[in-house]
Design an enzyme around this catalytic site. Structure first.
Site, PDB file in Angstrom:
ATOM      1  N   ASP A  80       0.815  -1.210   0.000  1.00  0.00           N
ATOM      2  CA  ASP A  80       0.000   0.000   0.000  1.00  0.00           C
ATOM      3  C   ASP A  80       0.853   1.266   0.000  1.00  0.00           C
ATOM      4  O   ASP A  80       0.481   2.275  -0.603  1.00  0.00           O
ATOM      5  CB  ASP A  80      -0.933   0.002   1.212  1.00  0.00           C
ATOM      6  CG  ASP A  80      -2.096  -0.963   1.047  1.00  0.00           C
ATOM      7  OD1 ASP A  80      -2.314  -1.441  -0.083  1.00  0.00           O
ATOM      8  OD2 ASP A  80      -2.786  -1.247   2.047  1.00  0.00           O
ATOM      9  N   ASP A 155      -3.874  10.097   5.065  1.00  0.00           N
ATOM     10  CA  ASP A 155      -4.105  10.935   6.241  1.00  0.00           C
ATOM     11  C   ASP A 155      -3.028  11.987   6.418  1.00  0.00           C
ATOM     12  O   ASP A 155      -1.942  11.914   5.854  1.00  0.00           O
ATOM     13  CB  ASP A 155      -4.183  10.072   7.511  1.00  0.00           C
ATOM     14  CG  ASP A 155      -3.039   9.078   7.655  1.00  0.00           C
ATOM     15  OD1 ASP A 155      -1.900   9.421   7.288  1.00  0.00           O
ATOM     16  OD2 ASP A 155      -3.274   7.951   8.124  1.00  0.00           O
ATOM     17  N   ASP A 184      -1.973  13.331  22.357  1.00  0.00           N
ATOM     18  CA  ASP A 184      -0.679  13.008  21.761  1.00  0.00           C
ATOM     19  C   ASP A 184      -0.613  13.465  20.312  1.00  0.00           C
ATOM     20  O   ASP A 184       0.470  13.599  19.744  1.00  0.00           O
ATOM     21  CB  ASP A 184      -0.422  11.503  21.827  1.00  0.00           C
ATOM     22  CG  ASP A 184      -0.031  11.037  23.222  1.00  0.00           C
ATOM     23  OD1 ASP A 184       0.135  11.889  24.114  1.00  0.00           O
ATOM     24  OD2 ASP A 184       0.113   9.812  23.420  1.00  0.00           O
ATOM     25  N   ALA A 196      -6.488   2.755   8.148  1.00  0.00           N
ATOM     26  CA  ALA A 196      -5.063   2.744   8.481  1.00  0.00           C
ATOM     27  C   ALA A 196      -4.863   3.203   9.931  1.00  0.00           C
ATOM     28  O   ALA A 196      -5.495   2.684  10.840  1.00  0.00           O
ATOM     29  CB  ALA A 196      -4.298   3.615   7.480  1.00  0.00           C
TER      30      ALA A 196
END
Length: 298
Positions: A80, A155, A184, A196
């Protein structure tokens, strides 16, 4: 056989080692696919870095820009990550892509390597499913100036440093203040990226047909800070309020270091990545297979 795709480019992730050597099996695999395509009536070229790393120099080699301008199809051999990288670069040309999986999961490189000889001929004749995936257009603003730009298919992740504490991020959607989030980090994922890192952080899976994004906090300080699904027709802005060693990554393949006051602006790109799948492909079958749903059922 007469192929609907006369000019096919092969793109692979075959990185040379520090000694400059490369596995013979990898070279043979790509060479075998190239010969197979030629037997199907296709003119075959190999992406220039792939050709250099494999030593397959007896085929024409093309830059990514030349592939976009001259080839009817890109055949991506790898995982990927390989598809993410080439998909972003070829999206502006509208070049369709087919993925042969040599990675692990293979959500978007969905043809198993050991079945390509049976799977590809019908696709080359025009028997396939087409699937368009949107890209995220992102830029980092500092003191009113663009200091970094990137595209992402999966992303955009804003993260704290490895040894730092939480970051505080101001989030705006469509120019409206949402919240200051202490966590975080924060993931802004497309439907493609929703299976993902976003999924690992507790986000939902978005069907590829949904024109939206999901904002997923990473280990938020407040338990009520949950993922939220948004339309991708609106701009998202993320400003760094506090935190040390903050960075933004784009598909985990490019990185920008951030300072306090930096703003990451995200909008839907004008370009999409075109995937071609075998006839009969569907998203839910992919989820069942890759996530091992129903394993053990009779």
């Amino acid at each position: 056989m007469t192929s609907n795709f006369r000019h096919v480019a092969l793109i692979g992730k075959y990185q040379a080692s520090s000694a400059g050597a490369i596995g013979e099996s990898s070279r043979q695999a790509l060479d075998g696919i190239a010969r197979f395509l030629q037997h199907q009536g296709c003119s075959v070229a190999i992406e220039v870095e792939t050709a250099s790393n494999t030593g397959l120099l007896h085929y024409p080699s093309l830059t990514v820009e030349d592939i976009g301008a001259r080839c009817d199809l890109g055949l991506v051999v790898g995982g990927d990550g390989t598809m993410l990288g080439i998909g972003r670069r070829l999206a502006r040309f509208g070049t369709p892509l087919v993925g042969i999986n040599q990675g692990r999961l293979g959500f978007i490189t969905d043809i198993p390597f050991d079945t390509y000889q049976a799977t590809l001929p019908p696709m080359l004749e025009g028997d396939y499913e087409e699937d368009s995936r949107p890209l995220i257009q992102a830029c980092v603003m500092r003191a009113g100036q663009v200091v970094f730009e990137a595209l992402a298919m999966n992303d955009v992740v804003v993260n704290r440093g490895a040894t730092a504490g939480m970051v505080e991020l101001r989030v705006e959607v469509g120019g409206r203040f949402v919240a200051n989030q202490r966590a975080d980090g924060l993931i802004i994922a497309s439907p493609t990226g929703s299976t993902a890192y976003s999924l690992s952080a507790g986000g939902p899976m978005l069907h590829p047909s949904i024109p939206g994004w999901v904002l997923v906090p990473i280990a938020p300080h407040t338990l009520s800070n949950r993922p939220i699904v948004l339309s991708d027709a609106t701009e998202v802005a993320v400003e760094v309020v506090s935190g040390r060693d903050v960075s933004a990554s784009f598909d985990m393949q490019s990185l920008a270091s951030l300072l306090h006051g930096d703003r990451i602006l995200l909008s839907r790109s004008a370009h999409c990545v075109r995937f071609l799948h075998p006839q009969g492909w569907n998203y839910f079958a992919t989820l069942r297979k890759k996530l091992r749903w129903n394993d053990g059922d009779p």
